[in-house]
Design a protein around this motif. Structure first.
Motif, PDB file in Angstrom:
ATOM      1  N   PRO A 198       0.794  -1.243   0.081  1.00 59.24           N
ATOM      2  CA  PRO A 198      -0.003   0.063  -0.109  1.00 59.24           C
ATOM      3  C   PRO A 198       0.806   1.295  -0.066  1.00 59.24           C
ATOM      4  O   PRO A 198       0.549   2.337  -0.806  1.00 59.24           O
ATOM      5  CB  PRO A 198      -0.934  -0.026   1.169  1.00 59.24           C
ATOM      6  N   ALA A 199       1.929   1.295   0.792  1.00 55.37           N
ATOM      7  CA  ALA A 199       2.710   2.489   0.703  1.00 55.37           C
ATOM      8  C   ALA A 199       3.490   2.698  -0.424  1.00 55.37           C
ATOM      9  O   ALA A 199       3.596   3.864  -1.088  1.00 55.37           O
ATOM     10  CB  ALA A 199       3.979   2.217   1.998  1.00 55.37           C
ATOM     11  N   ARG A 200       3.807   1.674  -1.210  1.00 54.92           N
ATOM     12  CA  ARG A 200       4.369   1.845  -2.583  1.00 54.92           C
ATOM     13  C   ARG A 200       3.400   2.273  -3.464  1.00 54.92           C
ATOM     14  O   ARG A 200       3.553   3.013  -4.510  1.00 54.92           O
ATOM     15  CB  ARG A 200       5.094   0.553  -3.024  1.00 54.92           C
ATOM     16  N   VAL A 201       2.028   1.926  -3.499  1.00 55.95           N
ATOM     17  CA  VAL A 201       0.938   2.188  -4.226  1.00 55.95           C
ATOM     18  C   VAL A 201       0.894   3.701  -4.111  1.00 55.95           C
ATOM     19  O   VAL A 201       0.785   4.402  -5.135  1.00 55.95           O
ATOM     20  CB  VAL A 201      -0.251   1.268  -4.016  1.00 55.95           C
ATOM     21  N   TRP A 202       0.902   4.125  -3.136  1.00 55.77           N
ATOM     22  CA  TRP A 202       0.790   5.724  -2.705  1.00 55.77           C
ATOM     23  C   TRP A 202       1.795   6.563  -3.483  1.00 55.77           C
ATOM     24  O   TRP A 202       1.453   7.393  -4.158  1.00 55.77           O
ATOM     25  CB  TRP A 202       0.558   5.995  -1.247  1.00 55.77           C
ATOM     26  N   ARG A 203       3.000   5.950  -3.207  1.00 61.73           N
ATOM     27  CA  ARG A 203       4.175   6.551  -3.905  1.00 61.73           C
ATOM     28  C   ARG A 203       4.216   6.582  -5.210  1.00 61.73           C
ATOM     29  O   ARG A 203       4.534   7.758  -5.791  1.00 61.73           O
ATOM     30  CB  ARG A 203       5.264   5.960  -3.047  1.00 61.73           C
ATOM     31  N   GLU A 204       3.833   5.501  -5.864  1.00 62.50           N
ATOM     32  CA  GLU A 204       4.301   5.295  -7.416  1.00 62.50           C
ATOM     33  C   GLU A 204       3.023   5.708  -8.095  1.00 62.50           C
ATOM     34  O   GLU A 204       2.972   6.208  -8.946  1.00 62.50           O
ATOM     35  CB  GLU A 204       4.371   3.958  -7.494  1.00 62.50           C
ATOM     36  N   VAL A 205       1.819   5.732  -7.450  1.00 70.02           N
ATOM     37  CA  VAL A 205       0.330   6.188  -8.218  1.00 70.02           C
ATOM     38  C   VAL A 205       0.132   7.620  -7.751  1.00 70.02           C
ATOM     39  O   VAL A 205       0.039   8.663  -8.296  1.00 70.02           O
ATOM     40  CB  VAL A 205      -0.610   5.197  -8.084  1.00 70.02           C
ATOM     41  N   ASP A 206      -0.368   7.829  -6.583  1.00 63.39           N
ATOM     42  CA  ASP A 206      -1.071   8.962  -6.032  1.00 63.39           C
ATOM     43  C   ASP A 206       0.000  10.099  -6.015  1.00 63.39           C
ATOM     44  O   ASP A 206      -0.457  10.961  -6.509  1.00 63.39           O
ATOM     45  CB  ASP A 206      -1.790   8.479  -4.742  1.00 63.39           C
ATOM     46  N   LEU A 207       0.951   9.906  -5.374  1.00 61.39           N
ATOM     47  CA  LEU A 207       1.975  10.929  -5.236  1.00 61.39           C
ATOM     48  C   LEU A 207       2.594  11.327  -6.622  1.00 61.39           C
ATOM     49  O   LEU A 207       2.690  12.390  -6.623  1.00 61.39           O
ATOM     50  CB  LEU A 207       3.212  10.371  -4.246  1.00 61.39           C
ATOM     51  N   ALA A 208       2.847  10.432  -7.458  1.00 58.23           N
ATOM     52  CA  ALA A 208       3.289  10.997  -8.725  1.00 58.23           C
ATOM     53  C   ALA A 208       2.338  11.797  -9.361  1.00 58.23           C
ATOM     54  O   ALA A 208       2.758  12.846 -10.150  1.00 58.23           O
ATOM     55  CB  ALA A 208       3.682   9.701  -9.599  1.00 58.23           C
ATOM     56  N   ILE A 209       1.000  11.422  -9.474  1.00 58.55           N
ATOM     57  CA  ILE A 209       0.076  12.053  -9.995  1.00 58.55           C
ATOM     58  C   ILE A 209      -0.360  13.452  -9.426  1.00 58.55           C
ATOM     59  O   ILE A 209      -0.442  14.453 -10.117  1.00 58.55           O
ATOM     60  CB  ILE A 209      -1.408  11.209 -10.281  1.00 58.55           C
ATOM     61  N   ALA A 210      -0.241  13.306  -8.218  1.00 59.24           N
ATOM     62  CA  ALA A 210      -0.887  14.782  -7.415  1.00 59.24           C
ATOM     63  C   ALA A 210       0.338  15.646  -6.862  1.00 59.24           C
ATOM     64  O   ALA A 210       0.062  16.522  -6.301  1.00 59.24           O
ATOM     65  CB  ALA A 210      -1.542  14.121  -6.265  1.00 59.24           C
ATOM     66  N   LEU A 211       1.658  15.179  -7.396  1.00 59.09           N
ATOM     67  CA  LEU A 211       2.666  16.123  -7.152  1.00 59.09           C
ATOM     68  C   LEU A 211       2.618  17.535  -7.304  1.00 59.09           C
ATOM     69  O   LEU A 211       2.665  18.283  -6.224  1.00 59.09           O
ATOM     70  CB  LEU A 211       4.089  15.591  -7.810  1.00 59.09           C
ATOM     71  N   ARG A 212       2.212  17.701  -8.510  1.00 58.62           N
ATOM     72  CA  ARG A 212       2.100  19.268  -8.562  1.00 58.62           C
ATOM     73  C   ARG A 212       1.105  20.158  -7.849  1.00 58.62           C
ATOM     74  O   ARG A 212       1.242  20.855  -7.261  1.00 58.62           O
ATOM     75  CB  ARG A 212       1.527  19.575 -10.090  1.00 58.62           C
ATOM     76  N   SER A 213      -0.157  19.252  -7.518  1.00 58.63           N
ATOM     77  CA  SER A 213      -1.163  20.077  -6.556  1.00 58.63           C
ATOM     78  C   SER A 213      -0.649  20.047  -5.256  1.00 58.63           C
ATOM     79  O   SER A 213      -0.672  20.944  -4.486  1.00 58.63           O
ATOM     80  CB  SER A 213      -2.524  19.070  -6.797  1.00 58.63           C
ATOM     81  N   LEU A 214       0.067  19.086  -4.867  1.00 61.56           N
ATOM     82  CA  LEU A 214       0.880  19.100  -3.413  1.00 61.56           C
ATOM     83  C   LEU A 214       1.859  20.318  -3.200  1.00 61.56           C
ATOM     84  O   LEU A 214       1.530  21.141  -2.214  1.00 61.56           O
ATOM     85  CB  LEU A 214       1.530  17.863  -3.070  1.00 61.56           C
ATOM     86  N   VAL A 215       2.459  20.566  -4.239  1.00 62.41           N
ATOM     87  CA  VAL A 215       3.337  21.838  -4.166  1.00 62.41           C
ATOM     88  C   VAL A 215       2.576  22.858  -4.341  1.00 62.41           C
ATOM     89  O   VAL A 215       2.880  24.101  -3.489  1.00 62.41           O
ATOM     90  CB  VAL A 215       4.335  21.701  -5.238  1.00 62.41           C
ATOM     91  N   ALA A 216       1.607  22.941  -5.167  1.00 67.38           N
ATOM     92  CA  ALA A 216       0.875  24.235  -5.110  1.00 67.38           C
ATOM     93  C   ALA A 216       0.275  24.504  -3.816  1.00 67.38           C
ATOM     94  O   ALA A 216       0.150  25.632  -3.484  1.00 67.38           O
ATOM     95  CB  ALA A 216      -0.306  24.112  -6.281  1.00 67.38           C
ATOM     96  N   ALA A 217      -0.392  23.525  -3.166  1.00 66.51           N
ATOM     97  CA  ALA A 217      -1.057  23.525  -2.040  1.00 66.51           C
ATOM     98  C   ALA A 217       0.002  24.162  -0.717  1.00 66.51           C
ATOM     99  O   ALA A 217      -0.419  24.803   0.056  1.00 66.51           O
ATOM    100  CB  ALA A 217      -1.556  21.972  -1.328  1.00 66.51           C
ATOM    101  N   ALA A 218       1.061  23.503  -0.797  1.00 65.91           N
ATOM    102  CA  ALA A 218       1.923  23.994   0.324  1.00 65.91           C
ATOM    103  C   ALA A 218       2.423  25.291  -0.053  1.00 65.91           C
ATOM    104  O   ALA A 218       2.785  26.051   0.840  1.00 65.91           O
ATOM    105  CB  ALA A 218       3.443  23.181   0.026  1.00 65.91           C
ATOM    106  N   GLY A 219       2.691  25.772  -1.264  1.00 63.61           N
ATOM    107  CA  GLY A 219       3.005  27.230  -1.819  1.00 63.61           C
ATOM    108  C   GLY A 219       2.086  28.238  -1.204  1.00 63.61           C
ATOM    109  O   GLY A 219       2.250  29.341  -0.565  1.00 63.61           O
ATOM    110  N   PHE A 220       0.765  28.076  -1.747  1.00 57.93           N
ATOM    111  CA  PHE A 220      -0.427  28.751  -1.313  1.00 57.93           C
ATOM    112  C   PHE A 220      -0.853  28.666   0.265  1.00 57.93           C
ATOM    113  O   PHE A 220      -1.005  29.871   0.755  1.00 57.93           O
ATOM    114  CB  PHE A 220      -1.721  28.403  -2.226  1.00 57.93           C
ATOM    115  N   GLY A 221      -0.592  27.473   0.644  1.00 54.32           N
ATOM    116  CA  GLY A 221      -0.753  27.592   2.231  1.00 54.32           C
ATOM    117  C   GLY A 221       0.213  28.425   2.899  1.00 54.32           C
ATOM    118  O   GLY A 221      -0.079  29.184   4.018  1.00 54.32           O
ATOM    119  N   TYR A 222       1.476  28.423   2.335  1.00 51.64           N
ATOM    120  CA  TYR A 222       2.512  29.117   2.992  1.00 51.64           C
ATOM    121  C   TYR A 222       2.204  30.432   3.078  1.00 51.64           C
ATOM    122  O   TYR A 222       2.453  31.255   3.941  1.00 51.64           O
ATOM    123  CB  TYR A 222       3.842  28.751   2.246  1.00 51.64           C
TER     124      TYR A 222
END
Length: 543
Positions: free
Chosen positions: A446-470
């Motif tokens: 499950p941890a690798r599924v999250w890393r290889e699928v979810d994190l890879a696809i959502a990486l840009r939105s995660l960086v955007a969320a961190a930047g705007f949140g900051y």
């Protein structure tokens, strides 16, 4: 879902729910409980003192919402429908006002409209929220099939009639959602009203601050918090319902509202559409006026043009005007915002993952919607109420967090977490579950599924969320003004202290501090644009 998986998801949900319970529900309930115990809530509500304040709060919020809609809709058209040079720059530019600190915007409009307090409050609140309208409406508008409007034109309808009959009904869920969120933000505006309204024009938010910090009127503050909470809950319910209708439209679930196969209906404007483009460009230019006015005022002194305020602020040579130098206050702001953002990212991503899972589980959608609405509540409850609640309750926890430097980041994380959820949730929700199943079938844990699928696809939105949140944490003022320690103030707190003191030197230092804070915020937004994520990650579109 088997029992073991159910316990795993419950454990993931425990952290954001537990944080919300301890650092939001408990402090707010404690303040309201104190007021109810004293028996003054009914007396306050039955008196005629708060109703003019409530009427002004609602009136200025409605006016600000109307202005934001009128200004934001042409920008939404430009972003969603136009293929022109500079649209990418416009997409980033419209976001800058949303992330500017409230004290900066308040002072900028005080420079522009020193003798028109009500007008300044309305325009300043609208200034903040043009981005919400443009991104929320534009996000849906870009997915609508243009052929319905084109067909109406072929049948002889004017452009206005074709828009009213074919496009406007499809956009209504997004417009309603944007209006509800803008009203929520405007009705709970604190820094802008405190700076521009002074003692003459007060909203429920500033009145709660006055009664809590200066009059120590807990029953009165509790009564106002209850009124505000009811209005906030109503706005959140309307916004959630509109968001569900908008998502259904995007998914093609509503008959008669076919979506484009490729969500890129942009083309060169024609005919009367150029008037909308002109209105959008005019709005973007007007958004720059307060920023330029504030920068100019920070460089203009009674003796002419110069950098006296900046020099004194950065070197600490302020003759005891402020406890720390502007550079130290800026570093305090940067550190506090970083701590708040890390915490909010952990809480927001966990909450988004749980919400996606619940929405895909039969019978759990009502639970998901309830949790989603609960996570949005901190946006609409007085930050002053939360801050004072911390001082009343947190001594009961081990270590007495009331003296901890983490207290301000905790309060700021409450505001940033909903932003993270709104940016990350639609991206995670759009990931095809078959990709996860395929990875699991190939033996991935499950941890690798999250890393290889979810994190890879959502990486840009995660960086955007961190930047705007900051940047939002960087300029947070409501709770920070109440909780920041005297030896470690943030830049917004320093600005408020300077504005409260008379004299040309104090004013010049405040303008310099505002300009410094604005430049820090702008640097983060420009960095996001350089990473090419500001216009792609969904941004504000899910508010």
């Amino acid at each position: 879902m088997n029992r073991r998986a159910g316990w795993s998801w419950a454990a993931l949900a425990a952290l954001p729910i537990g944080f919300l319970a301890v650092f939001f529900v408990w402090p707010v309930a404690a303040i309201v409980g104190l007021g109810l115990t004293d028996g003054g809530v009914l007396a306050t509500l039955s008196s005629g003192q708060i109703w003019p304040i409530a009427v002004f709060t609602i009136g200025q919020a409605l006016a600000s919402t109307a202005v934001a809609l009128l200004a934001g809709l042409p920008v939404a058209f430009l972003l969603a429908r136009c293929r022109l040079p500079g649209v990418g720059l416009a997409r980033t530019l419209v976001l800058v006002p949303f992330v500017l600190p409230t004290v900066v915007v308040g002072l900028a409009f005080r420079v522009l409209l020193p003798d028109s307090q009500v007008l300044a409050i309305v325009l300043a609140n609208a200034f903040f929220n043009v981005a919400v309208v443009a991104r929320t409406v534009g996000g849906l508008w870009s997915h609508l099939d243009r052929r319905a409007e084109d067909a109406a034109r072929v049948l002889g309808a004017s452009r206005l009639r074709a828009f009213r009959v074919a496009t406007l009904p499809a956009l209504r869920p997004a417009i309603t959602s944007a209006a509800a969120v803008v009203f929520l933000f405007c009705s709970t505006s604190f820094g802008v009203v405190l700076i521009l309204g002074g003692a003459r024009y007060r909203t429920l938010e500033t009145e709660i601050y006055l009664r809590t910090t200066q009059l120590l009127d807990l029953p009165g503050a509790a009564a106002l918090s209850l009124v505000q909470f009811a209005a906030v809950l109503a706005a959140l319910v309307i916004g959630a319902a509109s968001r569900r209708r908008r998502n259904a439209t995007r998914a093609g679930e509503r008959p008669g509202e076919k979506l484009s196969a490729a969500p890129d209906g942009a083309r060169r404007p024609a005919g009367g559409e150029w008037w909308l483009v002109g209105a959008a460009v005019g709005t973007l230019v007007l958004l720059l006026v307060p920023i330029v006015a504030l920068l100019a005022r920070s460089l203009h002194t009674s003796d002419g043009w110069g950098i006296t305020g900046y020099r004194a602020l950065l070197t600490g040579d302020t003759e005891g005007t402020v406890a720390v130098s502007g550079l130290d206050a800026a570093l305090n702001s940067l550190r506090t915002a970083a701590d708040a953002t890390v915490l909010a990212m952990v809480l927001g991503v966990l909450a988004a993952v749980v919400l996606v899972r619940l929405r895909r589980t039969g019978g759990a959608r009502p639970v998901a919607e309830t949790l989603d609405t609960a996570l949005m509540l901190p946006l609409g409850v007085s930050a002053v109420t939360v801050g004072f609640g911390y001082l009343v309750t947190l001594h009961a926890l081990p270590g007495d967090l009331r003296t901890s430097p983490l207290l301000v980041p905790f309060a700021q994380a409450l505001v940033v977490t909903p932003l993270v959820v709104r940016i990350v949730l639609p991206v995670l929700g759009s990931i095809d579950d078959r990709l996860r199943q395929a990875a699991a079938t190939l033996g991935a844990a499950p941890a690798r599924v999250w890393r290889e699928v979810d994190l890879a696809i959502a990486l840009r939105s995660l960086v955007a969320a961190a930047g705007f949140g900051y940047v939002v944490a960087l300029g947070e003022f409501g709770a920070t003004s109440f909780l920041a320690r005297p030896d470690a103030p943030t830049l917004p707190v320093v600005i408020a202290e300077l504005l409260a003191r008379p004299g040309e030197q104090h004013a010049q230092l405040a303008y310099a501090a505002c300009a410094l804070l604005m430049m820090l915020t702008g640097a983060v937004v420009i960095a996001l644009d350089r990473l090419r994520i500001a216009g792609r990650a969904g941004g504000l579109g899910e508010f």
